[in-house]
Write an enzyme that holds these catalytic residues in place. Structure first.
Site, PDB file in Angstrom:
ATOM      1  N   GLU A   1      -3.586   2.309  16.250  1.00  0.00           N
ATOM      2  CA  GLU A   1      -2.668   3.263  16.654  1.00  0.00           C
ATOM      3  C   GLU A   1      -3.286   4.062  17.810  1.00  0.00           C
ATOM      4  O   GLU A   1      -4.405   4.734  17.416  1.00  0.00           O
ATOM      5  CB  GLU A   1      -2.424   3.953  15.308  1.00  0.00           C
TER       6      GLU A   1
ATOM      7  N   ASP B   1      -4.411   5.915  11.940  1.00  0.00           N
ATOM      8  CA  ASP B   1      -4.938   7.263  11.472  1.00  0.00           C
ATOM      9  C   ASP B   1      -4.428   7.577  10.045  1.00  0.00           C
ATOM     10  O   ASP B   1      -3.139   7.219   9.693  1.00  0.00           O
ATOM     11  CB  ASP B   1      -4.376   8.487  12.350  1.00  0.00           C
TER      12      ASP B   1
ATOM     13  N   ASP C   1       1.879  10.442  10.628  1.00  0.00           N
ATOM     14  CA  ASP C   1       2.491   9.473  11.863  1.00  0.00           C
ATOM     15  C   ASP C   1       1.989   7.924  11.503  1.00  0.00           C
ATOM     16  O   ASP C   1       2.383   7.037  11.799  1.00  0.00           O
ATOM     17  CB  ASP C   1       1.816   9.750  13.105  1.00  0.00           C
TER      18      ASP C   1
ATOM     19  N   ASP D   1      -3.018  10.046   8.747  1.00  0.00           N
ATOM     20  CA  ASP D   1      -2.142  10.970   8.669  1.00  0.00           C
ATOM     21  C   ASP D   1      -0.627  10.580   8.634  1.00  0.00           C
ATOM     22  O   ASP D   1      -0.181   9.311   8.575  1.00  0.00           O
ATOM     23  CB  ASP D   1      -2.180  11.943   9.879  1.00  0.00           C
TER      24      ASP D   1
END
Ligand code: 0RA
Length: 646
Positions: free
Chosen positions: A432, A505, A509, A507
């Site tokens: 990503e 990541d 997203d 997170d």
């Protein structure tokens, strides 16, 4: 149906019509003279007997398929067809019922509340189309017998002797003049239908004796669990486990007013499987009762999602998403059912929709609230269905343009390929973000590791929800890089990398992209998951420096363990939490995430892919306890689940 009377007596039967129309145009009455029409005769008589059970007058139905395969006997222990003479017609009620179309005293409200309606005409239609029919009635201590052929009596109604109890027995052979010489009853079809009936009318005993077998095959059915027992069987036969596994099913029985019975469960199937019945008769083409159930399910689930604030971001749940995977049985009772067509394939009564909806919706909503863990899994499954649908649409649009690319010429421009062309030692990291992609490119082993950076911005939650996701090249690039094609062009032997890692990541997203990619793999490249080619990389979340030593921790638990074990005396640790992959330099990324000898990764199994946001969140989200739980729960499914070294 013509006559509508409160109580039965011989003089109630009003409309009389000969049976010639039935022989002239059998299709009008039984739908046709093919195998379906042939069997329809049996269903008609069977349903009359079952009606006696439904209304509490009988407890057992026997069906005998005779040696010739064409003659059947249907026996019940009900009240027996009345044999008293009807003064108006100077005939027995039995003869009137069997020789006149639309004679229907018994099938009226108050007497035969839950009759299938058209079955009133059933026995005379069968009689008209049978070369021979024998009816035996036990009533008032006597056994009465009469024989017929092609709708006309071939004997008077005779008393054959004393009888114990009461009941009706009908034996008939369909007329070869109508159906041809070749047709026979399909024993398996009959057995299935009888078994289904035994579930539909809980407590009823059904015995099927198939004398085309020698010795005869006897099947006996009685199910006190009704359709909830039936549902378990149907789900088992379909081979798609419930969501979650072994979930209890929703069950409802309404005995007053609009009588109905409903059993329902969500499964891992990708279709919706509904079987509905009206007055115990299958309605393969659905109708208003099914519409009511569908609407109830959608509204109950939507309400549940809203009240518990489970509405997902970036994806809209359609009614189809909510109903995907449902297996349900719906049995309704309608006083005056209106069917489309003579064979009752579809129920048309408009009022039934609201009755079913109004009964099922509140009950299902309460059930969801009472069964939180089931409800959560169901909601997760629904959200996954929605994501899969959107990913699937995106993929099909993207992929239709370009598939099965095995030449380097066609590789995506941003792919940093490895030099090895041997899939067995080649790995692809789908990373990503461009910056993490840059670190990964520098930190990788160029010989065996390829890097494909994805633009997080392109695949973010917002856009994933819109049609625009199809416009991005990301999915198309992945397929090109993999080289194995997709859908019907899929060819596992062309896969260019034996291991494919999703590196995102930790997170929201990142979670979202991982979800999207996994659903994409699940839908279009499932063999890769089944073959264990797909992994989720596990970059560390913490760096713990103690003196000159550096330690990496996957999560809080590991961090604390390191502190406890390594911290000596009054040394001061330096703890750093990575917010994203971009914060790691190439060397760190290599040490922790890329290097096969040091990294951690989780292999994705089918269960993971089917799973749901929750598990993705558990794996990706670094919610320590949840993640630990997810790993423990799935430890048996994931090879070396806990910190799998690959
Ligand atoms: C008319 C009136 C009554 C029962 C039946 C017909 C009847 C029909 C069939 C067909 C197969 N089995 C059946 N059993 C009963 C009611 C008679 C009464 O009130 O006693």
């Amino acid at each position: 149906m013509a006559a509508r009377k409160q109580s039965y007596s011989g003089s109630d039967i009003q409309v009389l019509e000969g049976l010639e129309p039935v022989r002239k145009r059998p299709a009008m009455y039984i739908g046709g003279t093919d195998t379906s029409g042939f069997h329809h005769l049996l269903w008609e008589i069977l349903d009359n007997s079952v009606d006696e059970v439904i209304n509490g007058h009988a407890g057992r139905v026997d069906v005998v398929l005779h040696k010739d395969g064409k003659t059947v006997t249907i026996v019940d222990d009900g009240r027996g067809i009345p044999v008293d003479v009807m003064p108006k017609y100077k005939k027995s009620a039995l003869e009137v019922i069997l020789t006149t179309l639309h004679a229907g005293g018994k099938f009226e409200q108050g007497n035969y509340i839950h009759s299938g309606g058209l079955h009133g005409v059933g026995s005379s239609v069968v009689n008209a189309l049978a070369s021979k029919l024998v009816v035996e009635v036990k009533r008032d201590g006597k056994k009465h017998v009469q024989t017929y052929s092609r709708g006309k009596p071939t004997s008077t109604l005779k008393v054959e002797g004393p009888a114990r109890g009461s009941g009706t027995s009908v034996t008939f052979t369909p007329d070869a003049e109508i159906f041809g010489e070749k047709q026979k009853f399909d024993a398996e079809l009959v057995r299935e239908r009888l078994e289904a009936k035994s579930y539909l009318h809980k407590g009823m005993t059904v015995v099927f004796r198939d004398q085309t077998q020698s010795p005869e095959a006897v099947h006996s059915y009685k199910h006190d669990g009704g359709i909830s027992e039936y549902l378990t069987k149907v789900v088992g036969e379909r081979g798609k486990p419930s969501v979650p596994a072994n979930a209890p099913s929703f069950y409802l029985q309404r005995e007053t007013g609009a009588r109905m019975e409903v059993a329902l469960v969500w499964t891992e199937a990708t279709d919706e499987h509904l079987r509905s019945y009206v007055n115990g008769i299958p309605t393969p083409n659905g109708g208003t009762h099914e519409a009511g159930l569908r609407s109830a399910v959608v509204k109950a689930v939507r309400n549940y999602i809203e009240t518990h604030e489970l509405t997902p971001k970036g994806v809209t749940l359609t009614a189809e998403d909510i109903r995907e995977g449902i297996t349900a049985l719906l049995s309704t009772y309608v006083v005056e059912p209106q069917f489309q067509g003579q064979t009752k394939g579809r129920l048309n009564n408009p009022e039934v929709s609201a009755q079913v909806d109004g009964t099922v919706r509140p009950a299902l909503e309460k059930w969801l609230n009472d069964n939180k863990s089931v409800a959560e899994a169901v909601v997760a499954r629904i959200i996954l269905a929605a994501r899969a649908r959107e990913a699937s649409r995106a993929a099909s649009q993207a992929v239709s343009r370009k598939t099965a690319v095995s030449h380097r010429l066609n590789l995506p421009g941003k792919l940093a390929d490895c030099s090895s062309t041997n899939p067995a030692d080649s790995e692809l990291f789908i990373v990503e973000g461009d910056s993490a992609g840059g670190s990964a490119k520098q930190g990788r082993d160029r010989r065996t590791q390829a890097i494909l950076p994805l633009r997080g911005k392109v695949l973010n939650a917002e856009q994933a929800s819109s049609d625009k996701v199809a416009g991005n090249k990301e999915l198309q690039d992945i397929v090109s890089a993999l080289g194995c094609g997709i859908g019907k062009d899929f060819d596992a032997t062309k896969l260019r990398y034996g291991k494919v890692f999703l590196l995102m990541d930790a997170d929201s997203d990142g979670n979202h992209i991982a979800t999207l990619l996994l659903t994409f793999f699940y839908r279009h490249l499932r063999p890769l998951i089944e073959n264990g080619n797909i992994f989720i990389a596990q970059p560390p979340l913490y760096r713990v420096d103690i003196g000159k030593e550096t330690h990496w921790a996957l999560d809080e638990v590991e961090r604390d363990r390191i502190l406890k074990e390594k911290l000596k005396g009054n040394a001061k640790p330096n703890i750093m939490r990575f917010k994203g992959l971009g914060e790691m330099n190439p060397e760190q990324l290599k040490m922790t995430t890329l290097d096969p000898n040091q990294r951690n990764a989780l292999r994705v199994t089918i269960d993971d892919a089917l799973m749901t946001d929750r598990i993705i969140n558990d794996l990706m989200g670094r919610d320590v306890s949840a993640r630990f739980k997810a790993i423990m729960e799935r430890a048996s499914e994931v090879e070396d689940a806990e910190e799998l070294d690959v």
